[in-house]
Design a protein around this motif. Sequence first.
Motif, mmCIF file in Angstrom:
data_model
loop_
_atom_site.group_PDB
_atom_site.id
_atom_site.type_symbol
_atom_site.label_atom_id
_atom_site.label_comp_id
_atom_site.label_asym_id
_atom_site.label_seq_id
_atom_site.Cartn_x
_atom_site.Cartn_y
_atom_site.Cartn_z
ATOM 1 N N LYS A 62 -10.928 2.196 -5.138
ATOM 2 C CA LYS A 62 -9.498 1.988 -5.372
ATOM 3 C C LYS A 62 -9.045 2.968 -6.443
ATOM 4 C CE LYS A 62 -7.661 -2.043 -5.015
ATOM 5 N NZ LYS A 62 -7.187 -3.425 -5.232
ATOM 6 N N PHE A 63 -7.836 3.483 -6.289
ATOM 7 C CA PHE A 63 -7.348 4.485 -7.228
ATOM 8 C C PHE A 63 -5.834 4.559 -7.188
ATOM 9 C CE2 PHE A 63 -8.240 6.496 -3.192
ATOM 10 C CZ PHE A 63 -7.197 7.375 -2.969
ATOM 11 N N ALA A 64 -5.269 5.222 -8.186
ATOM 12 C CA ALA A 64 -3.830 5.449 -8.283
ATOM 13 C C ALA A 64 -3.512 6.869 -7.851
ATOM 14 C CB ALA A 64 -3.366 5.215 -9.714
ATOM 15 N N PRO A 83 -3.177 1.481 2.090
ATOM 16 C CA PRO A 83 -2.602 0.502 1.155
ATOM 17 C C PRO A 83 -3.649 -0.352 0.462
ATOM 18 C CG PRO A 83 -2.241 -0.181 3.433
ATOM 19 C CD PRO A 83 -2.751 1.220 3.479
ATOM 20 N N GLU A 84 -4.772 -0.593 1.123
ATOM 21 C CA GLU A 84 -5.800 -1.430 0.523
ATOM 22 C C GLU A 84 -6.563 -0.715 -0.599
ATOM 23 O OE1 GLU A 84 -7.808 1.201 3.366
ATOM 24 O OE2 GLU A 84 -5.933 0.053 3.421
ATOM 25 N N ARG A 85 -6.419 0.599 -0.671
ATOM 26 C CA ARG A 85 -7.153 1.376 -1.675
ATOM 27 C C ARG A 85 -6.262 1.893 -2.808
ATOM 28 N NH1 ARG A 85 -10.801 5.970 0.556
ATOM 29 N NH2 ARG A 85 -11.432 5.849 -1.643
ATOM 30 N N ILE A 86 -4.959 1.887 -2.593
ATOM 31 C CA ILE A 86 -4.049 2.487 -3.559
ATOM 32 C C ILE A 86 -3.518 1.418 -4.518
ATOM 33 C CG2 ILE A 86 -1.929 3.810 -3.881
ATOM 34 C CD1 ILE A 86 -4.296 5.345 -2.622
ATOM 35 N N ILE A 87 -3.812 1.588 -5.802
ATOM 36 C CA ILE A 87 -3.359 0.643 -6.831
ATOM 37 C C ILE A 87 -1.854 0.738 -7.010
ATOM 38 C CG2 ILE A 87 -3.549 0.047 -9.278
ATOM 39 C CD1 ILE A 87 -6.383 1.443 -9.107
ATOM 40 N N GLY A 88 -1.336 1.930 -6.971
ATOM 41 C CA GLY A 88 0.083 2.189 -7.125
ATOM 42 C C GLY A 88 0.337 3.675 -7.016
ATOM 43 N N VAL A 89 1.595 4.034 -6.808
ATOM 44 C CA VAL A 89 1.992 5.429 -6.658
ATOM 45 C C VAL A 89 3.136 5.718 -7.611
ATOM 46 C CG1 VAL A 89 2.934 7.179 -5.098
ATOM 47 C CG2 VAL A 89 1.302 5.501 -4.245
ATOM 48 N N GLY A 134 10.685 -1.994 10.469
ATOM 49 C CA GLY A 134 9.731 -2.977 9.991
ATOM 50 C C GLY A 134 8.611 -2.412 9.135
ATOM 51 N N GLN A 135 8.425 -1.087 9.151
ATOM 52 C CA GLN A 135 7.376 -0.497 8.317
ATOM 53 C C GLN A 135 7.801 -0.514 6.847
ATOM 54 O OE1 GLN A 135 6.626 3.380 10.322
ATOM 55 N NE2 GLN A 135 4.491 2.762 10.233
ATOM 56 N N HIS A 136 6.863 -0.884 5.980
ATOM 57 C CA HIS A 136 7.156 -0.914 4.547
ATOM 58 C C HIS A 136 5.864 -0.651 3.793
ATOM 59 C CE1 HIS A 136 10.272 -1.854 1.570
ATOM 60 N NE2 HIS A 136 9.288 -2.301 0.811
ATOM 61 N N VAL A 137 5.888 0.316 2.905
ATOM 62 C CA VAL A 137 4.711 0.674 2.132
ATOM 63 C C VAL A 137 4.497 -0.377 1.050
ATOM 64 C CG1 VAL A 137 3.689 2.415 0.627
ATOM 65 C CG2 VAL A 137 5.064 3.112 2.598
ATOM 66 N N GLN A 138 3.291 -0.944 1.002
ATOM 67 C CA GLN A 138 3.031 -2.071 0.118
ATOM 68 C C GLN A 138 2.666 -1.709 -1.317
ATOM 69 O OE1 GLN A 138 3.781 -5.217 0.895
ATOM 70 N NE2 GLN A 138 4.566 -4.226 2.736
ATOM 71 N N PRO A 139 1.854 -0.675 -1.583
ATOM 72 C CA PRO A 139 1.518 -0.393 -2.983
ATOM 73 C C PRO A 139 2.769 -0.152 -3.813
ATOM 74 C CG PRO A 139 0.072 0.830 -1.522
ATOM 75 C CD PRO A 139 1.135 0.224 -0.656
ATOM 76 N N PRO A 140 2.797 -0.660 -5.028
ATOM 77 C CA PRO A 140 3.988 -0.499 -5.873
ATOM 78 C C PRO A 140 4.274 0.961 -6.177
ATOM 79 C CG PRO A 140 2.162 -1.439 -7.119
ATOM 80 C CD PRO A 140 1.751 -1.464 -5.689
ATOM 81 N N LEU A 141 5.558 1.261 -6.279
ATOM 82 C CA LEU A 141 6.013 2.635 -6.500
ATOM 83 C C LEU A 141 6.801 2.725 -7.796
ATOM 84 C CD1 LEU A 141 6.544 5.582 -5.414
ATOM 85 C CD2 LEU A 141 8.638 4.660 -4.400
ATOM 86 N N GLY A 142 6.529 3.757 -8.571
ATOM 87 C CA GLY A 142 7.332 4.102 -9.727
ATOM 88 C C GLY A 142 7.918 5.485 -9.530
ATOM 89 N N ARG A 151 0.351 0.602 -16.502
ATOM 90 C CA ARG A 151 -0.236 -0.367 -17.434
ATOM 91 C C ARG A 151 -0.312 -1.771 -16.837
ATOM 92 N NH1 ARG A 151 2.907 0.551 -21.659
ATOM 93 N NH2 ARG A 151 1.605 2.332 -22.266
ATOM 94 N N PRO A 152 0.769 -2.317 -16.268
ATOM 95 C CA PRO A 152 0.665 -3.677 -15.716
ATOM 96 C C PRO A 152 -0.126 -3.766 -14.418
ATOM 97 C CG PRO A 152 2.873 -2.803 -15.352
ATOM 98 C CD PRO A 152 2.167 -1.824 -16.246
ATOM 99 N N LEU A 153 -0.494 -2.629 -13.826
ATOM 100 C CA LEU A 153 -1.220 -2.633 -12.557
ATOM 101 C C LEU A 153 -2.732 -2.535 -12.755
ATOM 102 C CD1 LEU A 153 1.024 -0.171 -10.505
ATOM 103 C CD2 LEU A 153 1.165 -2.665 -10.595
ATOM 104 N N ARG A 154 -3.173 -2.433 -13.983
ATOM 105 C CA ARG A 154 -4.597 -2.186 -14.216
ATOM 106 C C ARG A 154 -5.497 -3.332 -13.761
ATOM 107 N NH1 ARG A 154 -6.285 2.223 -17.127
ATOM 108 N NH2 ARG A 154 -4.565 3.643 -17.585
ATOM 109 N N GLU A 155 -4.977 -4.515 -13.695
ATOM 110 C CA GLU A 155 -5.795 -5.638 -13.189
ATOM 111 C C GLU A 155 -6.203 -5.395 -11.744
ATOM 112 O OE1 GLU A 155 -7.102 -8.328 -14.636
ATOM 113 O OE2 GLU A 155 -6.414 -7.550 -16.557
ATOM 114 N N ASN A 156 -5.356 -4.699 -10.983
ATOM 115 C CA ASN A 156 -5.655 -4.440 -9.581
ATOM 116 C C ASN A 156 -6.751 -3.410 -9.403
ATOM 117 O OD1 ASN A 156 -3.606 -6.202 -8.856
ATOM 118 N ND2 ASN A 156 -2.079 -4.563 -8.710
#
Length: 387
Positions: free
Chosen positions: A170-172, A191-197, A320-328, A380-385
Amino acid sequence: MDIQPFKIAISDASIDDLKQRLARTRWLETIDCLGWREGTDAAFLKRLVSYWQHTFDWRRQETKLNQLPQFTAQIDQQRVHFVHQKGCGPAPMPLVLTHGWPGSFVEMAEIVPMLADPARYGGDPYDAFDVVVPSLPGYGFSSAPTQTGIGSAQTADYWAKLMRGLGYEKFAAQGGDIGAGVSSWLARNYPERIIGVHLNFIPGSYRPYLGEGATPVCAEEQDFLDKVSAWAASEGAYGHQQGTRPQSLAVGLNDSPAGLAAWITEKFQAWSDCHGDLEQGIGLDALLTDISVYWFTQSIGSSFRMYVEGRAMPLSFSQGQHVQPPLGVALFPAELPMPPRSWVERSFSVQRWTTMSRGGHFAALEYPEDLAKEIRDFFRPLRENAR
């Protein structure tokens, strides 16, 4: 995966050849009052070429770049050059940073230590990253594709394999320009491997679903579309050329260092937050280090392939497609046209949307400390993932 240490080692003969070609530049007759309106200012270019020939010290820049831990990896048929800087902290988060055009991994040289060792720069060691900076296929010291189809989506597949080969399940991901496209494809396809983008640009190939059942385009979104259309008409000829008939152009740029410098410098001047003074905004050494990487590796032609492939396979979405990993998203004031948040939220899970106070298209090169802080704050808040 075969991973080998790498050091940049340009031959003396290549440096001598560059200087000889610069000395033989055939200058155009120009109209003095044009300035930057029709391309790179002629007076600036002559001064830049003279500096490149007589003052610029490639060996000094090569030594600085070689302070970064560099490697190559064989991934399928592609040799990928990359920086891999381990983080200094209790639990560094794996992060892949991807550059764009006309940049290179050189763009990331200053921001890498800021992300890997934040405590050294006044930050919190808990915000440390294991930073991976690959060179796009056909850019710099990554091999040129030998077949069609190697665009942002395929590159995302390479990065996923590279990160697994480095031990990161898993990685960002973070990027701007083409790197934003690659990072978006990673989020969409893994999506299962990406912590966030985190992105500092929304890729031009991004197409949300606007068909039957979609929310109608609002006034703010239509204003963005109008701005993109106007920008494409006045500034976008380079992209159309590089995406449709790139090789005729590439022959000349690969043969003339002055031509290559003119082509690349035009974009750094137009897209950076330099207030018209590129020398003060980015600096001649930083600019010429990037251009020199293109020159010595003869990669300008292969770098254009991303534009060809981007036209063939845009980042589009169906209903209906939607990217799940959080985005900043970080919006820099001198960036190319950027969409409103509502446009991006049609396909992405936006969790942070920050308007920056300064900077342009080359944020990691222009204001690395600002971008590094924004990246740290988002993840910072995504590090638990990441556990």
